[in-house]
Design a protein around this motif. Structure first.
Motif, PDB file in Angstrom:
ATOM      1  N   LEU A 217      -5.720   7.349   2.768  1.00 41.25           N
ATOM      2  CA  LEU A 217      -7.001   5.901   2.076  1.00 41.25           C
ATOM      3  C   LEU A 217      -8.350   6.593   2.235  1.00 41.25           C
ATOM      4  CD1 LEU A 217      -5.165   2.981   1.627  1.00 41.25           C
ATOM      5  CD2 LEU A 217      -4.327   5.015   0.737  1.00 41.25           C
ATOM      6  N   LEU A 218      -8.535   7.474   3.105  1.00 35.99           N
ATOM      7  CA  LEU A 218      -9.584   7.859   3.423  1.00 35.99           C
ATOM      8  C   LEU A 218     -10.420   9.385   2.953  1.00 35.99           C
ATOM      9  CD1 LEU A 218     -10.735   6.503   7.052  1.00 35.99           C
ATOM     10  CD2 LEU A 218     -12.063   5.771   5.159  1.00 35.99           C
ATOM     11  N   THR A 219      -9.408  10.168   3.107  1.00 41.13           N
ATOM     12  CA  THR A 219      -9.523  10.942   3.397  1.00 41.13           C
ATOM     13  C   THR A 219      -7.879  11.580   2.768  1.00 41.13           C
ATOM     14  OG1 THR A 219     -11.119  11.505   4.690  1.00 41.13           O
ATOM     15  CG2 THR A 219     -10.445  13.368   3.446  1.00 41.13           C
ATOM     16  N   PRO A 220      -7.204  11.770   1.219  1.00 41.08           N
ATOM     17  CA  PRO A 220      -6.947  11.738   0.336  1.00 41.08           C
ATOM     18  C   PRO A 220      -5.635  13.444   0.510  1.00 41.08           C
ATOM     19  CG  PRO A 220      -7.728  11.201  -1.409  1.00 41.08           C
ATOM     20  CD  PRO A 220      -8.467  11.286   0.333  1.00 41.08           C
TER      21      PRO A 220
ATOM     22  N   PRO B 213      -8.177  12.824  -5.008  1.00 38.87           N
ATOM     23  CA  PRO B 213      -9.308  12.498  -5.206  1.00 38.87           C
ATOM     24  C   PRO B 213      -9.529  11.406  -6.054  1.00 38.87           C
ATOM     25  CG  PRO B 213     -10.332  14.739  -3.709  1.00 38.87           C
ATOM     26  CD  PRO B 213      -8.816  14.899  -4.377  1.00 38.87           C
ATOM     27  N   ALA B 214      -9.261  12.435  -7.506  1.00 38.66           N
ATOM     28  CA  ALA B 214      -9.269  11.594  -8.636  1.00 38.66           C
ATOM     29  C   ALA B 214      -8.331  10.649  -8.700  1.00 38.66           C
ATOM     30  CB  ALA B 214      -9.118  12.384  -9.209  1.00 38.66           C
ATOM     31  N   THR B 215      -6.954  10.785  -8.748  1.00 39.38           N
ATOM     32  CA  THR B 215      -5.875   9.380  -8.613  1.00 39.38           C
ATOM     33  C   THR B 215      -6.408   7.958  -7.239  1.00 39.38           C
ATOM     34  OG1 THR B 215      -4.435  11.068  -8.911  1.00 39.38           O
ATOM     35  CG2 THR B 215      -3.731   9.101  -7.830  1.00 39.38           C
ATOM     36  N   LEU B 216      -6.338   8.559  -6.795  1.00 37.58           N
ATOM     37  CA  LEU B 216      -7.249   8.015  -5.092  1.00 37.58           C
ATOM     38  C   LEU B 216      -7.977   6.630  -6.414  1.00 37.58           C
ATOM     39  CD1 LEU B 216      -6.096   6.040  -2.962  1.00 37.58           C
ATOM     40  CD2 LEU B 216      -7.643   7.151  -1.620  1.00 37.58           C
TER      41      LEU B 216
ATOM     42  N   ALA C  27       4.747  10.071  -7.425  1.00 38.68           N
ATOM     43  CA  ALA C  27       5.399  10.338  -8.537  1.00 38.68           C
ATOM     44  C   ALA C  27       3.934  10.395  -9.790  1.00 38.68           C
ATOM     45  CB  ALA C  27       6.606   8.926  -8.627  1.00 38.68           C
ATOM     46  N   ALA C  28       3.314   9.944  -9.897  1.00 45.69           N
ATOM     47  CA  ALA C  28       3.106   9.758 -10.892  1.00 45.69           C
ATOM     48  C   ALA C  28       2.021  11.463 -11.024  1.00 45.69           C
ATOM     49  CB  ALA C  28       1.831   9.252 -11.670  1.00 45.69           C
ATOM     50  N   GLU C  29       1.091  11.514 -10.495  1.00 48.65           N
ATOM     51  CA  GLU C  29       1.037  13.184  -9.892  1.00 48.65           C
ATOM     52  C   GLU C  29       2.063  13.888 -10.577  1.00 48.65           C
ATOM     53  OE1 GLU C  29      -2.119  14.279  -6.813  1.00 48.65           O
ATOM     54  OE2 GLU C  29      -3.542  12.912  -8.250  1.00 48.65           O
TER      55      GLU C  29
ATOM     56  N   LEU D   6       0.480  -1.558  -0.193  1.00 48.81           N
ATOM     57  CA  LEU D   6       0.109   0.449  -0.061  1.00 48.81           C
ATOM     58  C   LEU D   6       0.314   1.124  -0.029  1.00 48.81           C
ATOM     59  CD1 LEU D   6      -2.385  -0.973   2.935  1.00 48.81           C
ATOM     60  CD2 LEU D   6      -3.055  -0.684   0.138  1.00 48.81           C
ATOM     61  N   LEU D   7       1.800   1.326   1.006  1.00 51.53           N
ATOM     62  CA  LEU D   7       2.806   2.716   1.214  1.00 51.53           C
ATOM     63  C   LEU D   7       3.748   2.675  -0.223  1.00 51.53           C
ATOM     64  CD1 LEU D   7       3.892   3.964   2.985  1.00 51.53           C
ATOM     65  CD2 LEU D   7       5.227   2.853   3.896  1.00 51.53           C
ATOM     66  N   THR D   8       4.203   1.539  -0.670  1.00 49.34           N
ATOM     67  CA  THR D   8       4.746   1.875  -2.535  1.00 49.34           C
ATOM     68  C   THR D   8       3.402   1.839  -3.609  1.00 49.34           C
ATOM     69  OG1 THR D   8       6.083  -0.033  -1.925  1.00 49.34           O
ATOM     70  CG2 THR D   8       6.022   0.057  -4.140  1.00 49.34           C
ATOM     71  N   ALA D   9       2.603   1.453  -3.358  1.00 50.34           N
ATOM     72  CA  ALA D   9       1.434   2.028  -4.128  1.00 50.34           C
ATOM     73  C   ALA D   9       0.960   3.966  -4.243  1.00 50.34           C
ATOM     74  CB  ALA D   9       0.218   1.300  -4.130  1.00 50.34           C
ATOM     75  N   LEU D  10       0.990   4.178  -3.147  1.00 46.37           N
ATOM     76  CA  LEU D  10       1.087   4.763  -3.070  1.00 46.37           C
ATOM     77  C   LEU D  10       1.739   6.627  -3.199  1.00 46.37           C
ATOM     78  CD1 LEU D  10      -0.895   7.658  -1.761  1.00 46.37           C
ATOM     79  CD2 LEU D  10       0.204   6.999   0.684  1.00 46.37           C
ATOM     80  N   SER D  11       3.119   5.646  -3.174  1.00 48.05           N
ATOM     81  CA  SER D  11       3.886   6.755  -3.509  1.00 48.05           C
ATOM     82  C   SER D  11       3.952   6.788  -4.797  1.00 48.05           C
ATOM     83  CB  SER D  11       5.870   6.147  -2.683  1.00 48.05           C
ATOM     84  OG  SER D  11       5.817   5.960  -1.444  1.00 48.05           O
ATOM     85  N   VAL D  12       4.024   5.691  -5.719  1.00 52.11           N
ATOM     86  CA  VAL D  12       3.704   5.659  -7.585  1.00 52.11           C
ATOM     87  C   VAL D  12       2.523   5.865  -7.879  1.00 52.11           C
ATOM     88  CG1 VAL D  12       3.580   4.592  -9.488  1.00 52.11           C
ATOM     89  CG2 VAL D  12       5.572   2.897  -7.478  1.00 52.11           C
TER      90      VAL D  12
END
Length: 248
Positions: free
Chosen positions: A160-163, A168-171, A53-55, A44-50
């Protein structure tokens, strides 16, 4: 009604549990400050970091990564065709859902190359420090390298509840099914048809059996993990999940 968290005291392992809302910890049981291995919940932490990076434009989800024809998005969604624990390619990208630690290691390498800095350093700057996860460390594999207390994990769950780190669109996009219709094996729970997954987040869908409760919405997403705490040699597990709105 009995307090469901009271049952934790009777479990045959050392455990800590928390209920998280957008405002923080709503209820908890056990030691929230004892560091524990997060095992695959680290994804989850790795995915959020990616996603961060994408944003910020460090990389794109459509960038080639992994085997030929695979992209960053394929690796995030376990759809690259890479074997679970090695570099072998078992299927063309986008045709099977193969849960792959090796794929997340390729993902970490792709982020490291794009950022021009070690993966763990980027992850710390992009997610750990901004979320105030002061006691969490990340070493080793991007698939399972996080180690920290439940208190820090609740900060990730609140994100992950309130990014705040991503839009919010990315999550929302990451927590919907990526490459729909792919069959595969959910580790510990057997073949699933389909084996729904988002961009790093496992999605409950209509999987049976599943690690979440039977009453959970099909839109529930999160991750599971199993490790072993070196202090007491007891198996420990971590889960982070979010109940999303019911989708028809």
């Amino acid at each position: 009604m009995p307090d469901p968290l009271a049952a934790v005291a009777g479990w045959p392992v050392t455990a800590a549990v928390a209920v998280v809302t957008a405002d923080g910890i709503g209820a908890a049981a056990g030691d929230l400050d004892r560091p524990r291995p997060w095992a695959s919940v680290s994804k989850l932490l790795t995915a959020l970091s990616v996603l961060v990076a994408a944003e910020e434009g460090t990389l794109s989800l459509d960038d080639p990564a992994g085997p030929p024809g695979s992209t960053v998005a394929h690796l995030l969604a376990h759809a690259s065709g890479v074997a679970p624990d090695g570099p072998r390619v078992l299927a063309p990208p986008g045709t099977r859902r193969i849960y792959s630690n090796a794929g997340f290691e390729l993902l970490g390498q792709a982020l490291e190359d794009a950022a021009g800095m070690p993966f763990a350093a980027y992850l710390r700057a992009a997610t750990i420090e901004p979320l105030g996860m002061v006691a969490t460390t990340f070493t080793g594999s991007p698939a399972a390298g996080a180690h920290g207390p439940l208190r820090d994990l609740t900060r990730l769950a609140a994100e992950l509840l309130t990014p705040r780190l991503v839009s919010p669109a990315t999550l929302d996009a990451a927590s919907h099914v990526a490459f729909p219709g792919l069959d595969g094996v959910l580790p510990g729970y057997g073949p699933q048809r389909p084996n729904d997954w988002g961009l790093g987040f496992e999605i409950r869908g209509h999987k049976d059996p599943h690690w979440t409760g039977r009453s959970n919405s099909p839109a529930t997403f999160g991750h599971f993990g199993l490790g072993e705490h070196p202090a007491d040699r007891q198996p420990v597990a971590g889960r982070a999940e979010r109940q999303l709105r019911q989708r028809g």
